[in-house]
Enzyme design. Structure first.
Site, PDB file in Angstrom:
ATOM      1  N   ASP A 244       0.705  -0.961   0.115  1.00  0.00           N
ATOM      2  CA  ASP A 244       0.030   0.037  -0.011  1.00  0.00           C
ATOM      3  C   ASP A 244       0.971   1.262   0.113  1.00  0.00           C
ATOM      4  OD1 ASP A 244      -2.392   1.562   0.471  1.00  0.00           O
ATOM      5  OD2 ASP A 244      -3.215  -0.212   1.445  1.00  0.00           O
TER       6      ASP A 244
ATOM      7  N   ASP B 269      -2.986   4.612  -2.519  1.00  0.00           N
ATOM      8  CA  ASP B 269      -4.056   4.744  -1.490  1.00  0.00           C
ATOM      9  C   ASP B 269      -4.590   6.250  -2.155  1.00  0.00           C
ATOM     10  OD1 ASP B 269      -5.330   4.472   1.341  1.00  0.00           O
ATOM     11  OD2 ASP B 269      -4.372   6.743   1.377  1.00  0.00           O
TER      12      ASP B 269
ATOM     13  N   GLU C  87      -6.682   3.130  -5.769  1.00  0.00           N
ATOM     14  CA  GLU C  87      -7.941   3.285  -5.015  1.00  0.00           C
ATOM     15  C   GLU C  87      -8.898   4.244  -5.612  1.00  0.00           C
ATOM     16  OE1 GLU C  87      -9.960   3.968  -0.672  1.00  0.00           O
ATOM     17  OE2 GLU C  87      -8.208   4.977  -1.202  1.00  0.00           O
TER      18      GLU C  87
ATOM     19  N   HIS D 240     -11.231  -3.377   3.371  1.00  0.00           N
ATOM     20  CA  HIS D 240     -11.103  -2.907   5.035  1.00  0.00           C
ATOM     21  C   HIS D 240     -11.939  -1.535   5.090  1.00  0.00           C
ATOM     22  CE1 HIS D 240      -8.257  -0.236   2.649  1.00  0.00           C
ATOM     23  NE2 HIS D 240      -8.112   0.467   3.693  1.00  0.00           N
ATOM     24  N   ASP D 241     -12.322  -1.047   4.157  1.00  0.00           N
ATOM     25  CA  ASP D 241     -13.219   0.258   4.472  1.00  0.00           C
ATOM     26  C   ASP D 241     -14.996   0.051   4.326  1.00  0.00           C
ATOM     27  OD1 ASP D 241     -10.952   1.961   4.801  1.00  0.00           O
ATOM     28  OD2 ASP D 241     -10.738   2.139   2.608  1.00  0.00           O
TER      29      ASP D 241
HETATM   30  C1  GLC Z   1      -7.849   4.875   1.979  1.00  0.00           C
HETATM   31  C2  GLC Z   1      -7.806   3.781   2.836  1.00  0.00           C
HETATM   32  C3  GLC Z   1      -8.305   4.169   4.295  1.00  0.00           C
HETATM   33  C4  GLC Z   1      -7.431   5.306   4.921  1.00  0.00           C
HETATM   34  C5  GLC Z   1      -7.654   6.491   3.933  1.00  0.00           C
HETATM   35  C6  GLC Z   1      -6.721   7.681   4.254  1.00  0.00           C
HETATM   36  O1  GLC Z   1      -9.117   5.407   1.662  1.00  0.00           O
HETATM   37  O2  GLC Z   1      -8.287   2.782   2.382  1.00  0.00           O
HETATM   38  O3  GLC Z   1      -8.497   3.025   5.190  1.00  0.00           O
HETATM   39  O4  GLC Z   1      -8.181   5.595   5.970  1.00  0.00           O
HETATM   40  O5  GLC Z   1      -7.498   6.135   2.489  1.00  0.00           O
HETATM   41  O6  GLC Z   1      -5.278   6.893   4.298  1.00  0.00           O
END
Ligand code: GLC
Ligand code: CA
Length: 567
Positions: free
Chosen positions: A99, A196, A275, A335-336
């Protein structure tokens, strides 16, 4: 088919390191734990891992607030442990992507500590500073987007929480430092990165204020109470208005091209997945990201045949229009987001629907991404005790509800438990044992373990049960891997008006595969006529003969049927 890249034929599996496997028994996952599960991963059949952040972090956002981009969080192990994990994967023919969090660092990162120390230090412009808050922007996690530091007597900008200051990507030195961090891992041999929150990297240079009539907490609350179509439309518009000037700003594509060039310095088809759902990130085809997620597929209350067909029609058409045909990438969980079983269940047929949705992701055209735990049917755990929340955005919202919004404490606790991402991040359930076998008895895991481990939702019990979720996933994965059509074939929907079932073909020159998914609790009597003359079973969730004459087909309630079409 033969010229597909590894990331096109791979089945990805996301590991959330804190919750996956605890090797040293302290209640938090770690590399020794992951290493001990390499054989489990291999037996599952996945062939690439996306590892959520494993870097040193004060953990305000569970690792997405990084304080050293070239290290390993001590609670997860050492760089030597990391290498052992990477080697173990490579020895088993699996790949690893990490990541990469570009938008922000931790506020404890030495870069930020230096940047905030004075207005004229060498890193003074590495973050986004202002004398006074220049506008009314909100952070998407904790209210005001501008936070004061007494050391500089200035405010810094953060799109996420205040412990996650945004880097100033207009600074060439920031780029250099981050590209060097990427090179560090590429040199160690990692196969690529999941990027990310790329959309948040640049801000509107004019700093235009938002014109939403609500702040973040108010809008969250409004979103919870919206029920009529008009109210829902209104809150959707407010979300857009609130963050419009803070995401998707010019400069992103040039930046992604630079990063791609860095990655391409290394041999072996290293890859980038963003993402984001915007296919503009695929650039001209070879010069930006390799894939982006098909998030619109999971943006639904229920996965229905109509929704899937519409999604595929739109998505594949967009990808086909690109200068170099784009490659799809499907997922239903991470995970979100609420776990697949819970989110797309109807409370009555959770298991059946989760199995259908697994088959969907594993048979659609494009690279599938699975999220750890879905293969054993893990479900959301609603935390009812606010003191147990670990997800800081939920802690903040809970406190806002009580302090500012006048929400009744019982209701506030419930809402915080529902909106928090903790519910889908609970420890992996390895066995019907204390703490679900995640950590030793008497040790407190970092988040509570979902008690449904004792009702069969655990890997050990499922290992020996041929009808378990786990063995269901293993079989589906094996079927996909063995089928050229499922791996790389074209997509052709059948019977496009069927309300209850979704049937489609995947085709290469040499193989045609039928996939039929009955999303209804009642049988399908006769589907529209199918091509070919014989169906050779590759997979069925029900009992079926090996070969059937094609023509039309009947499906049992919630059946998943995959067959090779013969002439
Ligand atoms: C992305 C991640 C998330 C995180 C955010 C800030 O959306 O998937 O878990 O809180 O970025 O880094
Ligand atoms: Ca541990």
């Amino acid at each position: 088919m033969t010229d597909l890249k590894w990331w096109q034929t791979a089945i990805f599996y996301q590991i959330y390191p804190r919750s996956f496997a605890d090797g040293n028994g302290d209640g938090s996952g770690d590399f020794p734990g992951m290493i001990a599960k390499l054989d489990y991963l291999q037996a599952l059949g996945v062939n690439a891992i996306w590892l959520s952040p494993h870097f040193p972090s004060p953990n305000w956002d569970c690792g997405y607030d990084i304080s050293d981009y070239c290290g390993v969080a001590p609670e997860y192990g050492t760089l030597a442990d990391f290498r052992r994990f990477l080697d173990g994967l490579h020895q088993r023919g699996m790949r690893l992507i990490l990541d990469l969090v570009l938008n922000h660092t931790s506020d404890e990162h030495p870069w930020f500590l230096e940047s905030k120390s004075s207005r004229d230090n060498p890193k003074a412009d590495w973050y986004v500073w202002a004398d006074t808050p220049p506008n009314n922007w909100q952070s998407c996690f904790d209210g005001e987007a501008w936070t004061y530091t007494p050391e500089r007597g200035q405010y810094y900008y953060h799109y996420f929480m205040q412990q996650q200051p945004d880097l100033n990507w207009h600074s060439p030195a920031v780029k250099q430092a981050m590209w060097d961090a990427a090179r560090f891992w590429l040199e160690l041999g990692v196969d690529g990165f999941r990027l990310d929150a790329i959309g948040t990297i640049y801000e509107d240079p004019d700093l235009t204020p938002h014109d939403a009539p609500v702040n973040l907490a108010e809008l969250r609350r409004l979103s919870e109470t919206a029920s009529t179509p008009a109210e829902i439309q209104r809150k959707d518009k407010y979300w857009e208005d609130l963050f419009r000037h803070q995401i998707g700003q010019p400069g992103l594509h040039a930046l992604m091209k630079e990063l791609r060039a860095v990655v391409d310095e290394y041999p072996g088809d290293r890859m980038l997945v963003g993402e984001d759902e915007d296919i503009a990130y695929l650039g001209e085809g070879e010069d930006e990201l390799n894939i982006v997620f098909n998030f619109p597929l999971m943006r639904a209350d229920r996965i229905t045949p109509d929704h899937i067909r519409r999604n595929q029609r739109e998505r594949l058409a967009l990808l086909d229009e690109l200068p170099v045909r784009g490659w799809p990438c499907n997922t239903l969980g991470n995970h979100d987001s609420s776990r697949i079983s819970t989110r797309f269940g109807d409370r009555e047929h959770e298991v059946e629907l989760a199995r259908l949705n697994a088959a969907l992701v594993l048979t659609l055209r494009g690279t599938p991404f699975l999220y750890n735990g879905e293969e054993i049917g893990m479900t959301d755990l609603i935390i009812t005790e606010p003191g147990q929340l670990r997800d800081t955005m939920a802690v903040w919202y809970h406190q806002q509800m009580i302090a500012d919004l006048g929400v009744d404490p019982a209701e506030a606790a419930l809402r915080a438990g529902e909106m928090t991402r903790d519910k889908n991040r609970t420890p992996f359930q390895w066995a019907d044992a204390p703490n679900g076998g995640f950590c030793p008895p008497g040790v407190q895991p970092w988040l509570p373990v979902n008690p449904d481990f004792s009702a069969g939702v655990n890997a050990a019990d499922q290992e020996t049960d041929p009808d378990s979720f786990l063995n269901y996933y293993r079989r589906l994965i094996a079927v996909r891997k063995a089928s050229p059509a499922l791996t790389g074939g074209e997509y052709q929907p059948l019977d496009e008006h069927a309300k209850d079932y979704f049937a489609f073909l995947r085709t290469t020159d040499d193989q045609t595969v039928l996939v039929a998914l009955n999303y209804a609790s009642k049988p399908v009597q006769n589907t529209a006529p199918l091509p070919g003359s014989i169906l050779r079973k590759l997979f069925s969730s029900h009992h079926r003969p090996a070969d059937t004459a094609a023509g039309d087909l009947s499906l049992a309630p919630f059946e998943v049927y995959i067959a090779e079409v013969g002439r």
